[in-house]
Design a protein around this motif. Structure first.
Motif, short mmCIF file in Angstrom:
data_model
loop_
_atom_site.label_atom_id
_atom_site.label_comp_id
_atom_site.label_asym_id
_atom_site.label_seq_id
_atom_site.Cartn_x
_atom_site.Cartn_y
_atom_site.Cartn_z
N THR A 191 -4.51 2.36 -4.09
CA THR A 191 -4.07 1.68 -2.86
C THR A 191 -5.10 0.69 -2.32
O THR A 191 -4.84 0.04 -1.31
CB THR A 191 -3.76 2.70 -1.75
N THR A 192 -6.24 0.56 -2.97
CA THR A 192 -7.27 -0.35 -2.46
C THR A 192 -7.17 -1.71 -3.14
O THR A 192 -6.59 -1.85 -4.21
CB THR A 192 -8.67 0.23 -2.69
N ARG A 229 0.94 4.15 -2.80
CA ARG A 229 0.68 5.55 -2.45
C ARG A 229 1.82 6.45 -2.93
O ARG A 229 1.59 7.49 -3.52
CB ARG A 229 0.49 5.68 -0.93
N VAL A 242 0.84 -1.20 0.00
CA VAL A 242 0.00 0.00 0.00
C VAL A 242 0.87 1.25 0.00
O VAL A 242 0.63 2.20 -0.75
CB VAL A 242 -0.97 0.00 1.20
N LEU A 252 -2.96 -5.86 -5.18
CA LEU A 252 -1.88 -4.88 -5.04
C LEU A 252 -0.59 -5.42 -5.65
O LEU A 252 0.14 -4.69 -6.34
CB LEU A 252 -1.66 -4.53 -3.57
#
Length: 194
Positions: free
Chosen positions: A37-38, A31, A27, A44
């Motif tokens: 970031t979800t 970012r 994450v 991810l």
């Protein structure tokens, strides 16, 4: 003991895929690099791999959740096709199963795969899943690598402590390659490796 490279833009995708990174690290990388970031850890990881490989930022199109029109759930109500665990559902199951009810993962999967069946059938399925859980160890989903590792560690090392298992896990995730338990991971418990 930590040979794992820091996650950075300079890393190639092959190296990235060979090491274990916490979801928080993924994450943070997203970012810092303008990526979404979800999502799950697997999503991810795939997003970062694409970015490292192509430099492209992939975006995820979120599906709009339809508000459920269903007001009251009864045992004869059919399970909706877009099932989402909600407080209304939790209250229904607690009323019919008892306060010990929880949305365990196998039951959530059953609910999502059985749209059109009734909630009465869901209650029966819940009891069957609980019974099955008593006699057999349920498989752990792939995103829960730590849980899988700890289970395999204890299956092979009766009498060892959770602290021992965690030391071996921390050693294993610092290495390149897979994160499954191996007997050789016990080297992390020797005095020369502390």
């Amino acid at each position: 003991m930590n040979n794992r490279p820091k996650l950075s833009c300079e890393m190639n995708v092959e190296t990235f895929k060979q090491f274990y990174y916490l979801k928080e690290e993924l994450v943070c990388f997203c970012r810092d690099n303008g990526l979404q970031t979800t999502g799950s850890k697997a999503e991810l990881t795939e997003r970062i791999a694409t970015y490292l490989n192509t430099g492209e930022c992939t975006t995820v199109i979120k599906k709009r959740k339809r508000n459920s029109v269903m007001q009251i759930i009864t045992p004869d109500t059919e399970i909706e096709s877009n099932f989402v665990c909600s407080e209304k559902h939790r209250a229904f199951f607690k009323e019919h199963i008892g306060n010990q009810f929880t949305f365990i993962v196998p039951f959530q999967k059953w609910l999502k795969a059985n749209a059109g069946k009734t909630y009465r059938e869901a209650i029966q399925a819940y009891y069957a899943i609980i019974e099955h859980k008593k006699t057999d160890k349920l498989p752990i989903d792939s995103q829960f690598e730590y849980n899988t590792y700890i289970r395999e560690f204890f299956a092979d090392n009766k009498g060892k402590s959770l602290q021992d298992a965690i030391k071996c896990w921390n050693y294993k995730k610092s290495l390149q390659g897979h994160n499954r338990y191996e007997k050789s991971d016990l080297i992390a418990l020797s005095d020369c490796n502390l």
